[in-house]
Every structure is written in structure tokens, then in C-alpha cells.
Design an enzyme around this catalytic site. Structure first.
Site, PDB file in Angstrom:
ATOM      1  CB  CYS A   2      -0.870   0.031   1.245  1.00 43.14           C
ATOM      2  SG  CYS A   2      -1.823  -1.473   1.469  1.00 43.14           S
ATOM      3  N   GLY A 103       1.028  -3.591   5.239  1.00 38.50           N
ATOM      4  CA  GLY A 103       1.620  -4.816   5.807  1.00 38.50           C
ATOM      5  C   GLY A 103       0.513  -5.753   6.267  1.00 38.50           C
ATOM      6  CD  GLU A 486      10.030 -10.430 -17.828  1.00 31.95           C
ATOM      7  OE1 GLU A 486       9.789 -11.203 -16.885  1.00 31.95           O
ATOM      8  OE2 GLU A 486       9.784  -9.213 -17.773  1.00 31.95           O
ATOM      9  CE  LYS A 609       7.905  -1.302 -10.564  1.00 34.45           C
ATOM     10  NZ  LYS A 609       8.092  -2.120 -11.778  1.00 34.45           N
TER      11      LYS A 609
HETATM   12  O1  M6R Z   1      10.749  -5.394  -6.862  1.00 36.62           O
HETATM   13  P1  M6R Z   1      11.066  -6.819  -7.236  1.00 36.62           P
HETATM   14  O2  M6R Z   1      11.988  -6.882  -8.411  1.00 36.62           O
HETATM   15  O3  M6R Z   1      11.582  -7.615  -6.082  1.00 36.62           O
HETATM   16  O4  M6R Z   1       9.686  -7.430  -7.670  1.00 36.62           O
HETATM   17  C1  M6R Z   1       9.564  -8.782  -8.008  1.00 36.62           C
HETATM   18  C2  M6R Z   1       8.251  -9.058  -8.706  1.00 36.62           C
HETATM   19  O5  M6R Z   1       7.180  -8.724  -7.882  1.00 36.62           O
HETATM   20  C3  M6R Z   1       8.130  -8.267 -10.018  1.00 36.62           C
HETATM   21  O6  M6R Z   1       9.185  -8.541 -10.879  1.00 36.62           O
HETATM   22  C4  M6R Z   1       6.804  -8.611 -10.717  1.00 36.62           C
HETATM   23  O7  M6R Z   1       6.812  -9.928 -11.156  1.00 36.62           O
HETATM   24  C5  M6R Z   1       6.541  -7.645 -11.875  1.00 36.62           C
HETATM   25  N1  M6R Z   1       5.190  -7.174 -11.828  1.00 36.62           N
HETATM   26  C6  M6R Z   1       6.726  -8.241 -13.206  1.00 36.62           C
HETATM   27  O8  M6R Z   1       6.500  -7.347 -14.233  1.00 36.62           O
END
Ligand code: M6R
Length: 614
Positions: A2, A103, A486, A609
Site C-alpha cells: 500500500c 503490511g 518473461e 509494484k
Molecule cells: O521489486 P522486485 O523486483 O523484487 O519485484 C519482483 C516481482 O514482484 C516483479 O518482478 C513482478 O513480477 C513484476 N510485476 C513483473 O513485471
């Protein structure tokens, strides 16, 4: 998961909070709310939906007039469906204390039962509500706001980045962190607390990152950092160096499109100062102190989630090929819970764009607790993972706002290539001229990406043809198998088309049953050591009336042209670097398809994100 923004100063709090929430919406966007302190009365407005829905709800009701203390929240639901009631901020029974929280309170059931027995009435389905009642319950006994918050937090299991306001001490905001990030911005006579610095830099560049177990007590003209056990902490402010333009759309329709187009620059930034001009060797300052450990590592474990995990798979091929060290790539979420065996001197690399992913952080801690050295490949400077690792490399891709990771991925691949080359140097596992050949080619990659970006119109036209398709298969071999994964992830997360990535040769062991004229198959087939084999796989699909789109390189005419319905030709590069190029047309394809289907590419449904919950 959040987004949190809190303000205490002399300006009108609401516009500032709302603009901060808009910047943090990438963290969650299923409901939003604000709490403002007006002459000893706290006003809360909240709604299901995005920050724009909250703005519509607030309308022109004059909430922005007087309050210069308050906070706001944009939610990604964990407990309780995303509706008006479960939106944050969450009040206590008497509307005297209010909390926003990022959280999960893991022991909320136990706490809820106890608090209900004490007479507190729960009005939401959130775990957060037990936190606010708990603070209230302690306040009744100690009659001191800060002590009440501290006592409440001491009873909580789980994670939080939280802020609390109380009408009993109206000129005060208390914020605390365990597992979910919080940054304090210190301006002139004003303080801003936020989940990340993007909401702070329009106002000040002086920040302090809260660490786990710390709380900040902000009053007029003063702030104090303490542990939740009441020990004072003295820490210098840090200065944020990135610019506001870097986190704005800069004329692009979407952040994702901007970030795709930034890749020539982001990759250049990943390499900057790391390839020695005269001899083409690699020097990574962040790993210099662990040279010996890397040189003699019997095994490397790479752990990450999502796109970063795909980068790790490419890293496995690179390190094994160039350094001759066995590599295992682990989903961070699995690693922690399966009692992993670590040998002495094993090294773990964790990869993360945000540096805040809860699963990756948990894997890191697990490995550390078993005595392993853990090194980071992280984008966000100063993030939790960057701080928790023993050493590491920043990818320097710049802020990535679009939920679908694009430039962070190619920078991770570039970082992994550099790390592999540096380890190969230490171990003498690759001749110098071979290393130089690779670094010379790495330096050419940004220009090659520009050539791929110029294929935009062609890729858009292909996307138009597949606008209504329901499934898609992505196939690649060797270095481009992770790219298939990917590509499929990109498509499904932003266009909601079901897509699967597979090693091309595995197709005949099952997925081939799916092939017919309604199953488009994307082959990633640059002219590399597996090219001839993958051409056979293309033929197998065509023989079953599948529709074939092939990503290949300039050099490879012939079979791939003959059997493909659509072909996207990209520049040729070395096999180990090809994922950096082949992934770009797949990002562009997913982007165009999603836009054509009317999807919100920057904020796909159900996603966030930064995934700071396990
Ligand atoms: O911030 P991070 O690289 O640790 O995040 C990992 C995944 O949550 C992130 O890569 C997610 O799979 C994306 N939405 C992919 O585009």
C-alpha cells in the site's frame, strides 16, 4: 503493497497528500482515503477505487482549507475486500485515533478476539483495525499517545509501515516500520512521511529511511527517531539524488512505454564506470570487498520473484558458462519454507527492483541466518534489501513506476553479465580477449536497443492482429528460455491474455496438444547454438496449423522466415547477451496488445509494484 503519505507542516495538507498518493498509486490502487486533523476533530474520507475516485468524493467540500496535519493511503487489499469500509484510514470506536497501515498483522485473530472481549466493536474486515483498537486500549491505561503506540506495536506479529493520528495530541504524527518501508522527509518547518521517496522529493531532498523496529514521532518543528522499545536513535539525514522528471511520464502515454524507451539509457547507466576503458575488464565497486569469497564460491544461489527471478535464470546460464560455478535459481517464496541446505561458503545473490519484496527479503534473511553471504542486485538505492545484504551491485535503472517491470529487467541482465564477467576474471575461467569481446559488445547493446525500438510500428501492427486472442505460447531455448517466461508474464499481467512460457523442446512433451489455428506461438529464435533445433520446433507448430510469430536476428534468414507467419528481426548479438535484446520486442508487443484491449497497463488489476507482503 500500500502507499502511505503523511504531512505535518504549515501548508494545506490535503493537496500535498493527494499528489503524494498519486505518485504511490503503483503500490496499490483498489481503495484510497485520507484523514485530516481539523481543530481537534479528525475527518476521514475514503472510498473504493483509485486516488481519482477519492478526489471525486472530496469534490470541492473545502477539506483543503484548514488542515495542515493529516495522512492518506492507497490500498492493495490483503484482509477484507476492497470496498469503502475496508479502505484506510481506519478509526477506533470513538473516532479519536486513526491509523493507516501497509503490511499484515499476522496475529490479528487473537488480538481481535481479545479486543472484542474488552468491548471494542470492529467495523471493517481489515487486520489493521485491531491495531487502532489496541492503541486505544493501551491509551486508556497510560494516557500517553506515544507510549500507547509503542505498547500496541510490541504486541503485534507481522509487518507494518504505519502512521497514527490522535485527537488527544493533535499536533503529532507517529509512524513506525517493521517490514514495510517508510521514509521521513525533512523540509523547512514541515515533515512528510511516505512509503517511498517519490512522494517526498517535490518538497524536500533531505530524508531519513526508517529501519525495522524504529518509529518516528513528528511534532511541530521537531522529529525524534526511537526504537519501539523507546531507545533514542541518532542518524544523519540523507540526500536524494534522483530528479522529479525521472519519475514523471515525460510526454509518454504510459510509464511502461516511457520505461521501455528508456532502456538504451538505463542499460548505459548500469554499465557506467564499470567497464575499464583500456582493457575491457569489469570492476564492480560494490563487490570488491568480497572478491575472495566470489572466487572460491563452491555454489551460487540466486533468489528472487517474478521478473527478477527470470533475470536470475539468465544469470544461471551466464555464471555457469563463464565462471564454471554451479548455480541454483530459487523462487524466494519457496526457498524460505523448504529447509534449504546451504554449504559453507555458498553465496546467495538476491535480485530485486524495489528492494522491498517481502519474499525476497525473507529468503535473504533465511540464507543469512544459515551463515551464507548474501549479495544484492537491487535497483532502489537505500531499500531494505540493499541494506540487509552483505555487499552488492545497484542496477541504476532509475525509478520504475509501471507495474510491469521492463527497464529493471534489462538492467538486471546487464548487471548479471557484469558480475559473471568479474567472477570469471577472478577465477581465470575465461580468457581476457573473450572478456573484452563481451564487454565491447555490451557497450554496443544500447544502440542495438534503439534499432529495436524503431520497430514500434511493425510490432503495433502485429499486436492489432492478435488483439482478440485468448491464449498464447512463448517458446525459447537456452538463454532465451527465461525470455519466453518473461514475455508470457508481461503479456498476462497487463493484457489479461492467458500466456505460457516453455523451453521450446518441452513443447512436444505436452503443450503441443494445445496447438491449432487459434494458438499463436511466439518463438524467440536468434541465430545461436540452439537455432537449428528451434527451427524444428517452429516446423512442428506449423505442421499443426499453429500461428507463428518469430523474434530472430538480422543474420538469420531462411528457415525462420519460411515457417513464420510474422517475423520481427532484431540486431544480432552474442548469445549470452541476446536476452537483453530479445526481451524488448516482447515488452512492446505486450504493451500494444494491452493498450489495444483497453487495459490499464501501468496499473493492472490485482497487482502492485512492490509486493511487501508474503
Ligand atoms: O521489486 P522486485 O523486483 O523484487 O519485484 C519482483 C516481482 O514482484 C516483479 O518482478 C513482478 O513480477 C513484476 N510485476 C513483473 O513485471
Amino acid at each position: 503493497m500500500c502507499g502511505i503519505v503523511a504531512y505535518l507542516g504549515n501548508k494545506q495538507a490535503l493537496p500535498l497528500i493527494l499528489s503524494g498518493l498519486r505518485k504511490l498509486e503503483y503500490r496499490g490502487y483498489d481503495s484510497a482515503g485520507v484523514a485530516l486533523m481539523f481543530d481537534n476533530e479528525i475527518v476521514v474520507r475514503k472510498t473504493a477505487g483509485k486516488v481519482s475516485d477519492l478526489e471525486a468524493l472530496l469534490g470541492s467540500n473545502g477539506y483543503d482549507k484548514d488542515a495542515n496535519i493529516g495522512f492518506g493511503h492507497t490500498r492493495w487489499a490483503t484482509h477484507g475486500e476492497p470496498n469503502d469500509t475496508n479502505a484506510h484510514p481506519v478509526f477506533d470506536d470513538n473516532n479519536e485515533i486513526v491509523v493507516i497501515h501497509n503490511g499484515i498483522i499476522e496475529n490479528y485473530k487473537v488480538l481481535k478476539t481479545r479486543l472484542e472481549r474488552e468491548g471494542y466493536q470492529f467495523r471493517t474486515d481489515t487486520d489493521t483495525e485491531c491495531l487502532v483498537h489496541l492503541i486505544r486500549s493501551h491509551y486508556k491505561n497510560v494516557m500517553d499517545f506515544e507510549t500507547a503506540v509503542r505498547l500496541a506495536l510490541a504486541e503485534v506479529d507481522g509487518t507494518y509501515g504505519m502512521c497514527v493520528l490522535s485527537k488527544f495530541e493533535p499536533d503529532k504524527i507517529i509512524a513506525a516500520r517493521r517490514g514495510s518501508p517508510l521514509v521521513l522527509g525533512v523540509g523547512e518547518d514541515e515533515y512528510i512521511i511516505a512509503s517511498d521517496a517519490t512522494a517526498i522529493i517535490p518538497h524536500t531532498r533531505q530524508v531519513l529511511y526508517l529501519l525495522d523496529g524504529e518509529m518516528v514521532i513528528v511534532t511541530r518543528n521537531k522529529f525524534e527517531i526511537k526504537t519501539i522499545h523507546d531507545e533514542k536513535i541518532e542518524r544523519e539525514l540523507e540526500v536524494i539524488t534522483f530528479d522529479l522528471e525521472e519519475i514523471e511520464k515525460g510526454g509518454y502515454e504510459h510509464f511502461m512505454l516511457k520505461e521501455i524507451n528508456e532502456q538504451p539509457d538505463s542499460i548505459t547507466n548500469t554499465m557506467r564506470g564499470r567497464i575499464i576503458k583500456d582493457n575491457g575488464l569489469v570492476k564492480l565497486g560494490g563487490l570488491i570487498n568480497v572478491t575472495e569469497k566470489l572466487k572460491y564460491a563452491p555454489r551460487i544461489i540466486i533468489s528472487a520473484c517474478g521478473t527478477a527471478w527470470h533475470a536470475g535464470l539468465v544469470g544461471e546460464y551466464m555464471i555457469e558458462q563463464m565462471c564454471k560455478i554451479p548455480v541454483e535459481v530459487e523462487y524466494a517464496s519457496e526457498f524460505r519454507y523448504r529447509n534449504p541446505v546451504l554449504y559453507p561458503n555458498d553465496i546467495m545473490f538476491v535480485i530485486s527492483q524495489s528492494g522491498e519484496t517481502a519474499d525476497t527479503l525473507a529468503a535473504l534473511k533465511e540464507a543469512k541466518s544459515r551463515g551464507a553471504d548474501v549479495y544484492g542486485i537491487v535497483n532502489v538505492v537505500g531499500s531494505t534489501i540493499a541494506r540487509e545484504t552483505h555487499a552488492g551491485v545497484y542496477t541504476h535503472a532509475g525509478p520504475e513506476i509501471g507495474v510491469a517491470s521492463t527497464k529493471a529487467f534489462t538492467s538486471q541482465l546487464t548487471g548479471l553479465a557484469l558480475i559473471s564477467l568479474m567472477i570469471a576474471q577472478y577465477r581465470n575461467s575465461l580468457p581476457h580477449d573473450e572478456i573484452k569481446k563481451i564487454t565491447d559488445e555490451l557497450l554496443r547493446i544500447p544502440d542495438k536497443i534503439k534499432q529495436i525500438l524503431a520497430l514500434n510500428d511493425q510490432i503495433l501492427e502485429i499486436a492489432r492482429i492478435f488483439k482478440f486472442c485468448q491464449h498464447m505460447l512463448y517458446l525459447g531455448r537456452g538463454y532465451n528460455f527465461p525470455v519466453a517466461l518473461e514475455g508470457a508474464l508481461k503479456l498476462k499481467e497487463i493484457s489479461y491474455i492467458h500466456a505460457e512460457g516453455y523451453p521450446a523442446a518441452e513443447m512436444k512433451h505436452g503443450p503441443i496438444a494445445l496447438i491449432d489455428q487459434n494458438m499463436p506461438v511466439i518463438f524467440i529464435a536468434p541465430k545461436d547454438s540452439t537455432y537449428e533445433k528451434i527451427i524444428s520446433n517452429i516446423r512442428e507448430v506449423k505442421a499443426r496449423k499453429g500461428v507463428v510469430i518469430t523474434i530472430t536476428d538480422f543474420d538469420s534468414d531462411g528457415p525462420s522466415e519460411e515457417y513464420s507467419d510474422y517475423i520481427i528481426k532484431i540486431p544480432h548479438t552474442l548469445e549470452m547477451l541476446s536476452p537483453i535484446l530479445t526481451t524488448i520486442p516482447l515488452q512492446m508487443f505486450a504493451y500494444h496488445l494491452a493498450v489495444l484491449r483497453g487495459c490499464n497497463v501501468d496499473q493492472p488489476r490485482n497487482l502492485a509494484k512492490s509486493v511487501t507482503v508474503e
